[in-house]
Every structure is written in C-alpha cells, then in structure tokens.
Design a protein around this motif. Structure first.
Motif, PDB file in Angstrom:
ATOM      1  N   MET A   1       0.951  -1.340  -0.045  1.00 14.95           N
ATOM      2  CA  MET A   1      -0.006  -0.059   0.123  1.00 14.95           C
ATOM      3  C   MET A   1       0.902   1.324  -0.120  1.00 14.95           C
ATOM      4  N   PRO A   2       0.803   2.238  -0.776  1.00 21.46           N
ATOM      5  CA  PRO A   2       1.361   3.531  -0.878  1.00 21.46           C
ATOM      6  C   PRO A   2       1.362   4.312   0.148  1.00 21.46           C
ATOM      7  N   THR A   3       2.314   4.817   0.517  1.00 19.65           N
ATOM      8  CA  THR A   3       2.203   5.938   1.671  1.00 19.65           C
ATOM      9  C   THR A   3       2.550   7.213   1.053  1.00 19.65           C
ATOM     10  N   SER A   4       1.835   8.333   1.736  1.00 18.66           N
ATOM     11  CA  SER A   4       2.062   9.493   1.334  1.00 18.66           C
ATOM     12  C   SER A   4       2.740  10.456   2.399  1.00 18.66           C
ATOM     13  N   ASP A   5       3.729  11.048   1.848  1.00 22.39           N
ATOM     14  CA  ASP A   5       4.395  12.100   2.447  1.00 22.39           C
ATOM     15  C   ASP A   5       3.844  13.527   2.455  1.00 22.39           C
ATOM     16  N   ALA A   6       2.603  13.521   1.906  1.00 25.31           N
ATOM     17  CA  ALA A   6       1.900  14.966   1.636  1.00 25.31           C
ATOM     18  C   ALA A   6       1.728  15.599   2.829  1.00 25.31           C
ATOM     19  N   LYS A   7       1.836  16.821   3.171  1.00 27.49           N
ATOM     20  CA  LYS A   7       1.340  17.691   4.124  1.00 27.49           C
ATOM     21  C   LYS A   7      -0.111  18.067   4.127  1.00 27.49           C
ATOM     22  N   PRO A   8      -0.651  18.143   5.094  1.00 27.00           N
ATOM     23  CA  PRO A   8      -1.981  18.578   5.139  1.00 27.00           C
ATOM     24  C   PRO A   8      -2.146  19.895   4.492  1.00 27.00           C
ATOM     25  N   PRO A   9      -3.114  20.512   3.942  1.00 24.91           N
ATOM     26  CA  PRO A   9      -3.147  21.955   3.273  1.00 24.91           C
ATOM     27  C   PRO A   9      -3.220  22.686   4.473  1.00 24.91           C
ATOM     28  N   LEU A  10      -2.403  23.859   4.073  1.00 23.14           N
ATOM     29  CA  LEU A  10      -2.358  24.835   5.297  1.00 23.14           C
ATOM     30  C   LEU A  10      -3.669  25.807   5.149  1.00 23.14           C
ATOM     31  N   LYS A  11      -4.096  26.075   6.401  1.00 24.80           N
ATOM     32  CA  LYS A  11      -5.209  27.072   6.696  1.00 24.80           C
ATOM     33  C   LYS A  11      -4.555  28.331   6.403  1.00 24.80           C
ATOM     34  N   PRO A  12      -5.521  29.352   5.750  1.00 17.61           N
ATOM     35  CA  PRO A  12      -5.015  30.734   5.516  1.00 17.61           C
ATOM     36  C   PRO A  12      -4.859  31.354   6.821  1.00 17.61           C
ATOM     37  N   LEU A  13      -3.957  32.171   6.921  1.00 16.46           N
ATOM     38  CA  LEU A  13      -3.689  33.003   8.306  1.00 16.46           C
ATOM     39  C   LEU A  13      -4.060  34.468   7.813  1.00 16.46           C
ATOM     40  N   PHE A  14      -4.976  35.000   8.663  1.00 21.89           N
ATOM     41  CA  PHE A  14      -5.616  36.489   8.680  1.00 21.89           C
ATOM     42  C   PHE A  14      -5.000  37.152   9.944  1.00 21.89           C
ATOM     43  N   TRP A  15      -4.758  38.449   9.775  1.00 18.06           N
ATOM     44  CA  TRP A  15      -4.142  39.329  10.582  1.00 18.06           C
ATOM     45  C   TRP A  15      -5.298  40.237  10.903  1.00 18.06           C
ATOM     46  N   ILE A  16      -5.553  40.624  12.127  1.00 24.62           N
ATOM     47  CA  ILE A  16      -6.892  41.552  12.581  1.00 24.62           C
ATOM     48  C   ILE A  16      -6.391  42.569  13.074  1.00 24.62           C
ATOM     49  N   GLY A  17      -6.822  43.748  12.847  1.00 21.11           N
ATOM     50  CA  GLY A  17      -6.351  44.909  13.344  1.00 21.11           C
ATOM     51  C   GLY A  17      -5.085  45.268  13.004  1.00 21.11           C
ATOM     52  N   ALA A  18      -4.315  45.815  13.899  1.00 23.48           N
ATOM     53  CA  ALA A  18      -2.791  46.103  13.578  1.00 23.48           C
ATOM     54  C   ALA A  18      -1.661  45.022  14.254  1.00 23.48           C
ATOM     55  N   SER A  19      -2.528  43.965  14.145  1.00 26.15           N
ATOM     56  CA  SER A  19      -1.525  42.706  14.542  1.00 26.15           C
ATOM     57  C   SER A  19      -0.371  42.609  13.769  1.00 26.15           C
ATOM     58  N   ARG A  20      -0.653  42.373  12.447  1.00 28.01           N
ATOM     59  CA  ARG A  20       0.496  42.426  11.467  1.00 28.01           C
ATOM     60  C   ARG A  20       1.722  43.405  11.639  1.00 28.01           C
ATOM     61  N   LYS A  21       1.302  44.559  11.781  1.00 29.44           N
ATOM     62  CA  LYS A  21       2.258  45.786  11.793  1.00 29.44           C
ATOM     63  C   LYS A  21       2.874  45.608  13.356  1.00 29.44           C
ATOM     64  N   LEU A  38       2.855  29.524  14.535  1.00 27.84           N
ATOM     65  CA  LEU A  38       1.758  29.908  13.660  1.00 27.84           C
ATOM     66  C   LEU A  38       1.608  28.837  12.655  1.00 27.84           C
ATOM     67  N   TYR A  39       2.504  28.614  12.150  1.00 23.41           N
ATOM     68  CA  TYR A  39       2.678  27.455  10.780  1.00 23.41           C
ATOM     69  C   TYR A  39       2.142  26.127  11.339  1.00 23.41           C
ATOM     70  N   TRP A  40       2.448  25.886  12.664  1.00 21.42           N
ATOM     71  CA  TRP A  40       1.879  24.541  13.169  1.00 21.42           C
ATOM     72  C   TRP A  40       0.406  24.945  13.159  1.00 21.42           C
ATOM     73  N   ALA A  41      -0.018  26.166  13.664  1.00 17.93           N
ATOM     74  CA  ALA A  41      -1.480  26.210  13.889  1.00 17.93           C
ATOM     75  C   ALA A  41      -2.188  26.234  12.524  1.00 17.93           C
ATOM     76  N   GLN A  42      -1.685  26.596  11.324  1.00 17.14           N
ATOM     77  CA  GLN A  42      -2.199  26.529  10.085  1.00 17.14           C
ATOM     78  C   GLN A  42      -2.312  25.058   9.633  1.00 17.14           C
ATOM     79  N   LEU A  43      -1.459  24.140  10.010  1.00 15.23           N
ATOM     80  CA  LEU A  43      -1.296  22.812   9.867  1.00 15.23           C
ATOM     81  C   LEU A  43      -2.532  21.975  10.516  1.00 15.23           C
ATOM     82  N   GLY A  44      -3.129  22.791  11.568  1.00 15.44           N
ATOM     83  CA  GLY A  44      -3.967  22.220  12.345  1.00 15.44           C
ATOM     84  C   GLY A  44      -3.523  21.410  13.591  1.00 15.44           C
TER      85      GLY A  44
END
Length: 127
Positions: A1-21, A38-44
């Motif tokens: 049975m083949p295995t997949s090393d594919a990563k789960p899709p990343l959830k988009p990351l949105f910045w609210i208010g002045a958080s990005r600045k 934050l990258y880990w969070a995007q991976l769920g």
C-alpha cells in the motif's frame, strides 16, 4: 500500500487590526519563533509553546510568549474557526508586575476575536 508524505493543506492566516504591523516590529528572532508556532496552527496542530489564553473558556484562543534581550513579546491567535487561523494581537509586555496579560490587552483581543468571527463568516460564505 503506498504511503504519502504529503502535508495537510495549510489553513490561511489572517491578521486582525494592527496585529501584522505590531508583529513586524518584533525582533527577527521572535518573528521566526512565533512564525513557526503559527505555521503549526495552520497545519491544524498545537505547538508546545502555545498556551490557552485565560478568560476565553477553551483552547481556541492561544498565546505565545517569547523573550528577547529581557523583553517579553506576546502573540495571541485563534484556532476557533474551521477554515482559518487568525492572529488577534501582537504586543510587547511592558509591565514588570506579574505575568498576567493586562486587562486592556484582553479587551482588545475580545474585540478582535469578534471581528475575526465576522470575517470568517464572510470568508466561508458560499464555500
């Protein structure tokens, strides 16, 4: 049975208010460390450095505290929403009294969480 090393899709990351600045003003090393969390969070997933922010009832609002040259830098984000991660606030804690997040910062997080909820409803509309 083949295995997949594919990563789960990343959830988009949105910045609210002045958080990005505000986050962009952090030292590069702090940005790197928090960015990885934050990258880990995007991976769920939840990184060990992310802790639930008290006063929000569940683990859907998390805080990352990082130190650099004697300064404490905090980034608050939410994973409450199914299809995205929201950065709600990024700030340097100035007070030397206690480790608790100051009340005015908590109030700002509450307001931005509400804005994130509204954004997420619009973002997922029709999907």
């Amino acid at each position: 049975m083949p295995t997949s090393d594919a990563k789960p899709p990343l959830k988009p990351l949105f910045w609210i208010g002045a958080s990005r600045k505000d986050y962009a003003a952090f030292p590069d090393a702090i940005q790197d460390d928090v960015g990885y969390v934050l990258y880990w969070a995007q991976l769920g997933r939840k990184h060990d450095d992310a802790k639930p922010l008290k006063g929000f009832g569940d683990a859907g609002v998390l805080e990352v505290v990082a130190s650099h040259d004697g300064g404490a830098f905090r980034t608050v984000y939410s994973v409450r929403f199914a299809k995205a991660v929201y950065v709600l606030h990024a700030f340097q804690k100035k007070s030397k009294a206690g480790v608790a997040t100051p009340p005015q910062e908590i109030e700002l997080v509450r307001k931005r969480l509400k804005a994130a909820k509204e954004h997420h409803e619009q973002f997922t509309e029709g999907k």
